[in-house]
Scaffold this motif. Structure first.
Motif, mmCIF file in Angstrom:
data_model
loop_
_atom_site.group_PDB
_atom_site.id
_atom_site.type_symbol
_atom_site.label_atom_id
_atom_site.label_comp_id
_atom_site.label_asym_id
_atom_site.label_seq_id
_atom_site.Cartn_x
_atom_site.Cartn_y
_atom_site.Cartn_z
ATOM 1 N N MET A 122 -30.075 -48.409 -5.682
ATOM 2 C CA MET A 122 -30.488 -49.300 -6.768
ATOM 3 C C MET A 122 -29.293 -49.958 -7.456
ATOM 4 S SD MET A 122 -33.690 -49.545 -6.929
ATOM 5 C CE MET A 122 -34.374 -49.008 -5.372
ATOM 6 N N GLY A 123 -28.202 -49.202 -7.631
ATOM 7 C CA GLY A 123 -27.016 -49.762 -8.268
ATOM 8 C C GLY A 123 -26.433 -50.897 -7.454
ATOM 9 N N GLY A 124 -26.391 -50.724 -6.124
ATOM 10 C CA GLY A 124 -25.896 -51.797 -5.277
ATOM 11 C C GLY A 124 -26.779 -53.029 -5.346
ATOM 12 N N LEU A 125 -28.097 -52.833 -5.304
ATOM 13 C CA LEU A 125 -29.022 -53.956 -5.408
ATOM 14 C C LEU A 125 -28.848 -54.705 -6.737
ATOM 15 C CD1 LEU A 125 -32.235 -52.255 -3.963
ATOM 16 C CD2 LEU A 125 -30.933 -54.088 -2.884
ATOM 17 N N GLY A 126 -28.550 -53.974 -7.806
ATOM 18 C CA GLY A 126 -28.364 -54.613 -9.103
ATOM 19 C C GLY A 126 -27.030 -55.317 -9.235
ATOM 20 N N LEU A 127 -25.986 -54.745 -8.654
ATOM 21 C CA LEU A 127 -24.651 -55.344 -8.776
ATOM 22 C C LEU A 127 -24.528 -56.637 -7.974
ATOM 23 C CD1 LEU A 127 -22.423 -52.150 -8.629
ATOM 24 C CD2 LEU A 127 -22.675 -53.708 -10.566
ATOM 25 N N GLY A 128 -25.333 -56.802 -6.920
ATOM 26 C CA GLY A 128 -25.256 -58.015 -6.110
ATOM 27 C C GLY A 128 -25.454 -59.282 -6.928
ATOM 28 N N PRO A 129 -26.593 -59.457 -7.620
ATOM 29 C CA PRO A 129 -26.783 -60.678 -8.418
ATOM 30 C C PRO A 129 -25.835 -60.773 -9.602
ATOM 31 C CG PRO A 129 -28.640 -59.168 -8.682
ATOM 32 C CD PRO A 129 -27.811 -58.641 -7.565
ATOM 33 N N LEU A 130 -25.433 -59.628 -10.183
ATOM 34 C CA LEU A 130 -24.484 -59.678 -11.298
ATOM 35 C C LEU A 130 -23.150 -60.256 -10.827
ATOM 36 C CD1 LEU A 130 -24.132 -58.832 -14.319
ATOM 37 C CD2 LEU A 130 -23.115 -56.714 -13.464
ATOM 38 N N LEU A 131 -22.674 -59.793 -9.671
ATOM 39 C CA LEU A 131 -21.399 -60.265 -9.133
ATOM 40 C C LEU A 131 -21.473 -61.732 -8.731
ATOM 41 C CD1 LEU A 131 -18.526 -59.753 -8.008
ATOM 42 C CD2 LEU A 131 -19.604 -59.020 -5.882
ATOM 43 N N SER A 132 -22.482 -62.097 -7.930
ATOM 44 C CA SER A 132 -22.543 -63.477 -7.447
ATOM 45 C C SER A 132 -22.843 -64.462 -8.580
ATOM 46 C CB SER A 132 -23.600 -63.611 -6.345
ATOM 47 O OG SER A 132 -24.884 -63.278 -6.826
ATOM 48 N N GLY A 133 -23.656 -64.047 -9.566
ATOM 49 C CA GLY A 133 -23.937 -64.925 -10.694
ATOM 50 C C GLY A 133 -22.689 -65.216 -11.508
ATOM 51 N N ALA A 134 -21.882 -64.174 -11.767
ATOM 52 C CA ALA A 134 -20.646 -64.377 -12.527
ATOM 53 C C ALA A 134 -19.659 -65.238 -11.752
ATOM 54 C CB ALA A 134 -20.026 -63.026 -12.869
ATOM 55 N N LEU A 135 -19.499 -64.969 -10.456
ATOM 56 C CA LEU A 135 -18.558 -65.758 -9.657
ATOM 57 C C LEU A 135 -19.014 -67.212 -9.539
ATOM 58 C CD1 LEU A 135 -17.735 -63.238 -6.767
ATOM 59 C CD2 LEU A 135 -16.262 -63.902 -8.676
ATOM 60 N N ALA A 136 -20.326 -67.420 -9.368
ATOM 61 C CA ALA A 136 -20.833 -68.785 -9.234
ATOM 62 C C ALA A 136 -20.690 -69.576 -10.531
ATOM 63 C CB ALA A 136 -22.302 -68.754 -8.807
ATOM 64 N N ALA A 137 -20.790 -68.883 -11.667
ATOM 65 C CA ALA A 137 -20.716 -69.568 -12.968
ATOM 66 C C ALA A 137 -19.287 -69.830 -13.404
ATOM 67 C CB ALA A 137 -21.451 -68.746 -14.028
ATOM 68 N N TYR A 138 -18.357 -68.938 -13.084
ATOM 69 C CA TYR A 138 -17.020 -69.001 -13.697
ATOM 70 C C TYR A 138 -15.871 -69.043 -12.696
ATOM 71 C CZ TYR A 138 -19.929 -67.456 -17.585
ATOM 72 O OH TYR A 138 -20.910 -67.351 -18.527
ATOM 73 N N ALA A 139 -16.131 -69.111 -11.399
ATOM 74 C CA ALA A 139 -15.066 -69.128 -10.400
ATOM 75 C C ALA A 139 -15.331 -70.263 -9.418
ATOM 76 C CB ALA A 139 -14.995 -67.779 -9.666
ATOM 77 N N PRO A 140 -14.329 -70.658 -8.632
ATOM 78 C CA PRO A 140 -14.554 -71.724 -7.651
ATOM 79 C C PRO A 140 -15.376 -71.239 -6.463
ATOM 80 C CG PRO A 140 -12.328 -70.836 -7.456
ATOM 81 C CD PRO A 140 -12.939 -70.184 -8.662
ATOM 82 N N TRP A 141 -15.778 -72.192 -5.612
ATOM 83 C CA TRP A 141 -16.521 -71.917 -4.378
ATOM 84 C C TRP A 141 -17.747 -71.023 -4.631
ATOM 85 C CZ3 TRP A 141 -11.429 -69.440 -2.627
ATOM 86 C CH2 TRP A 141 -10.421 -70.409 -2.529
ATOM 87 N N PRO A 142 -18.710 -71.463 -5.432
ATOM 88 C CA PRO A 142 -19.835 -70.587 -5.812
ATOM 89 C C PRO A 142 -20.671 -70.108 -4.632
ATOM 90 C CG PRO A 142 -20.259 -72.876 -6.419
ATOM 91 C CD PRO A 142 -18.818 -72.802 -6.040
ATOM 92 N N LEU A 143 -20.726 -70.875 -3.541
ATOM 93 C CA LEU A 143 -21.538 -70.461 -2.391
ATOM 94 C C LEU A 143 -20.727 -69.740 -1.320
ATOM 95 C CD1 LEU A 143 -23.929 -73.536 -1.924
ATOM 96 C CD2 LEU A 143 -24.371 -71.365 -3.078
ATOM 97 N N ARG A 144 -19.432 -69.515 -1.572
ATOM 98 C CA ARG A 144 -18.612 -68.833 -0.573
ATOM 99 C C ARG A 144 -17.874 -67.614 -1.120
ATOM 100 N NH1 ARG A 144 -19.015 -73.921 1.447
ATOM 101 N NH2 ARG A 144 -19.283 -74.052 3.705
ATOM 102 N N LEU A 145 -17.337 -67.730 -2.326
ATOM 103 C CA LEU A 145 -16.531 -66.630 -2.866
ATOM 104 C C LEU A 145 -17.291 -65.303 -2.933
ATOM 105 C CD1 LEU A 145 -13.788 -65.809 -3.952
ATOM 106 C CD2 LEU A 145 -14.552 -66.504 -6.245
ATOM 107 N N PRO A 146 -18.574 -65.276 -3.344
ATOM 108 C CA PRO A 146 -19.282 -63.978 -3.369
ATOM 109 C C PRO A 146 -19.297 -63.285 -2.014
ATOM 110 C CG PRO A 146 -20.526 -65.623 -4.596
ATOM 111 C CD PRO A 146 -19.419 -66.361 -3.900
ATOM 112 N N PHE A 147 -19.415 -64.050 -0.936
ATOM 113 C CA PHE A 147 -19.505 -63.440 0.393
ATOM 114 C C PHE A 147 -18.131 -63.037 0.925
ATOM 115 C CE2 PHE A 147 -23.129 -66.241 -0.258
ATOM 116 C CZ PHE A 147 -24.160 -65.326 -0.109
ATOM 117 N N LEU A 148 -17.077 -63.729 0.488
ATOM 118 C CA LEU A 148 -15.723 -63.279 0.822
ATOM 119 C C LEU A 148 -15.430 -61.935 0.160
ATOM 120 C CD1 LEU A 148 -13.786 -66.661 0.503
ATOM 121 C CD2 LEU A 148 -14.262 -65.399 2.617
#
Length: 374
Positions: A122-148
């Motif tokens: 459950m923790g992993g499932l929850g951290l996925g959207p938290l991580l990608s949402g933060a990276l997409a909002a505040y870091a470059p390459w929103p559709l690539r950086l989360p997967f890197l």
């Protein structure tokens, strides 16, 4: 497990870039669940034959291939392929990883091992959207950086798994590997049925937030910050993990009906949030529903895992997850179809009402006849 929910806050960006409806978003999500169920039915008992470590490494490799598909994203075909591979990975990992954690636990620590396994899930499932949402909002390459970032985490996980001791004694000669289907030993069925129904109900709520939360927040509540979307989805899974911590105080027999009761309250709050167009009420519904889901899920998984015979533990836990992932996929596609016809808000309220009635019926049955303690 973190990688399976990484795309959740990004679906709006994919819709803008590729152009597809909310129904297609739920189909993309459901394709993942089909991959999970296929892997569980076809290979749920492979780790009982091959060993836990080889299957875990295979699951990590499939997760890496899924991340590569998203990095090379060029349309719906690669999105579908990435989600299917992610589903294969989660299907292999969920049953095998849980069985491995339970078997690696020292004597007398199986309850804590069960908590570690479900909390990681459950923790992993929850951290996925938290991580990608933060990276997409505040870091470059929103559709690539989360997967890197995910690929780096997978490499670290593979290094750890490679050093784990093997807990399965391989038979000589090795039995043939065949698709197992739904395998539930007769001695477990009395415990399995009520636990699996509770898991189905709880995962339906998780599927709602994971697949269509961005549309709910954006179209109904006017919240378009991707970090906020990720945080709302994270709150459901975080509450689920907290709910699992309550099992020791409540006990398995009472945790299943009590978890269902709390889950009903969460679903009603979600429906009220959409009716009132209130983000605070939606957050309250997410936390309440997550607590109920976590309490019932850990109780069910602990009862099923500890009752299953050693030679079929992986297969039995995989069957439990099959029922759970049917719950996370089929109702969500129904919500997508309703949203196409009636709008996201009406579809969400109908789902919340129907799900609340179903969970209430399951909870009442569990209250009258709780599963026997293992």
């Amino acid at each position: 497990m973190l990688g399976t929910t990484l795309p959740t806050p990004l679906y709006g960006l994919y819709r803008e870039r590729i152009g597809f409806s909310e129904l297609i978003v739920t189909v993309v999500f459901a394709v993942y669940a089909v991959g999970v169920i296929t892997a569980l039915l076809a290979a749920g008992d492979f780790s009982d034959v091959l060993g836990r470590r080889p299957v875990l490494l295979c699951a990590l490799a499939l997760a890496a291939l899924s991340a590569v598909c998203f990095l090379c994203e060029g349309g719906l075909p690669l999105l579908y392929t990435g989600r299917v591979l992610s589903g294969f990975s989660a299907g292999l990992l969920s049953g095998t990883g849980t069985a491995a954690v339970l078997e690696l636990a020292p004597p007398g620590r199986h309850a804590r091992a069960g908590l570690a396994a479900t909390a990681a899930n459950m923790g992993g499932l929850g951290l996925g959207p938290l991580l990608s949402g933060a990276l997409a909002a505040y870091a470059p390459w929103p559709l690539r950086l989360p997967f890197l970032v995910h690929l780096v985490l997978l490499a670290a996980a593979a290094a750890v798994v490679g050093r784990l001791p093997e807990t399965v004694r391989r038979a000589v000669p090795r039995p043939p590997l065949r698709p197992q289907g739904m395998t539930v030993p007769p001695e477990v069925r009395g415990v399995f049925a009520p636990c699996a129904l509770a898991a189905f109900a709880g995962f339906a709520l998780l599927g709602l937030f994971t697949a269509v939360a961005p549309a709910f927040l954006g179209e109904t509540l006017g919240e378009r910050n991707l970090a906020a979307v990720g945080a709302v989805v994270f709150s459901v899974f975080c509450a689920s993990t907290c709910g699992q911590l309550l099992l020791g105080r409540v006990g398995t027999r009472r945790a299943l009906p009590l978890g269902a009761l709390v889950l009903v309250g969460g679903l009603l709050l979600v429906g009220a949030a959409l009716l009132l167009e209130s983000l605070p009420v939606l957050l309250l519904g997410a936390v309440t529903g997550g607590l109920g889901q976590g309490l019932a899920f850990r109780a069910g998984l602990t009862a099923v895992g500890s009752t299953a015979p050693d030679t079929h533990r992986g297969a039995t836990i995989s069957a439990f997850f099959v029922v759970a992932y049917v719950g996370i996929s089929v109702p969500v596609v129904g919500v997508g179809a309703l949203a196409a016809a009636l709008g996201v808000r009406a579809a969400g309220m109908i789902f919340a009402g129907c799900a609340a009635l179903f969970v209430a019926a399951v909870g009442a049955a569990l209250w009258r006849r709780p599963p026997a303690s293992s």
